[in-house]
Design an enzyme around this catalytic site. Structure first.
Site, PDB file in Angstrom:
ATOM      1  N   GLY A   9     -56.791-141.579  14.705  1.00 16.68           N
ATOM      2  CA  GLY A   9     -55.850-142.858  15.365  1.00 16.68           C
ATOM      3  C   GLY A   9     -56.110-144.100  14.535  1.00 16.68           C
ATOM      4  N   GLY A  10     -55.212-144.936  14.858  1.00 21.62           N
ATOM      5  CA  GLY A  10     -55.506-146.315  14.217  1.00 21.62           C
ATOM      6  C   GLY A  10     -56.534-147.117  14.841  1.00 21.62           C
ATOM      7  N   HIS A  49     -71.388-150.089  19.875  1.00 25.15           N
ATOM      8  CA  HIS A  49     -71.254-148.588  20.164  1.00 25.15           C
ATOM      9  C   HIS A  49     -72.697-147.927  20.329  1.00 25.15           C
ATOM     10  CE1 HIS A  49     -67.334-147.046  18.142  1.00 25.15           C
ATOM     11  NE2 HIS A  49     -67.292-148.295  17.855  1.00 25.15           N
TER      12      HIS A  49
END
Length: 182
Positions: A9-10, A49
């Site tokens: 995905g972007g 993250h």
């Protein structure tokens, strides 16, 4: 079930979150990170993250040779799934290290990871960016990167058992769509 799952995905499309959701179906997960904290903003992204991952997941951080770093981690403690986040950073790291042969070096690393996952019966979930949907980059280096990323994504999609595209936080199973088209 062993094999490759590709999640693409972007930027900010939800691809990492979807990949983490897929990985969470497994008990023993290794998160294989390729990002480097080159500046303060990137260091913050990496920290975010890390904080978002389940505490029981193991993390291996290696920007250039993730397969070589993963093998000893698996020898020390087996896993059921490996989440590689991300192919795009791996390719970028190789490009910034040396332009000559960067795509081939990244492909060798990914081949090693695929082989290792297959040998150990692991699910490999690979996150990658779709970079070809925008404008043609103005600079040569940007075009080299975009084209190499597109070729790697196509190769990985051919190798993958599942291919997911994430758009605006919604994951779409591309294999299902492809099967529905006559």
């Amino acid at each position: 079930m062993a094999g490759l799952i590709l999640v693409m995905g972007g930027a900010r499309s939800g691809k990492s979150r979807w990949a983490e959701r897929l990985a969470s179906a497994h008990r023993r997960v290794v998160y294989l990170a390729t990002a480097q904290p080159g500046d303060a903003e990137m260091a913050q992204r990496i920290a975010r993250h890390r904080a978002d991952r389940p505490a029981h997941w193991r993390t291996v951080e290696e920007p250039f040779s993730p397969g070589a770093a993963l093998a000893p981690a698996l020898d020390a403690e087996p896993a059921d799934a490996v989440l590689l986040d991300c192919v795009t950073m791996l390719l970028s790291n190789h490009l910034l290290q040396a332009e000559e042969g960067f795509e081939e070096r990244a492909r060798r690393e990914l081949t090693q990871l695929l082989r290792l996952a297959q040998e150990r019966g692991l699910v490999l979930i690979a996150v990658t960016n779709e970079v070809g949907a925008g404008v043609v980059p103005e600079h040569r280096l940007g075009r080299l990167f975009r084209d190499a990323q597109g070729r790697l994504n196509q190769w990985l999609a051919r190798e993958a058992e599942q291919v997911w595209a994430c758009i605006a936080g919604i994951a779409v199973d591309l294999r299902q769509i492809g099967a529905a088209i006559p």
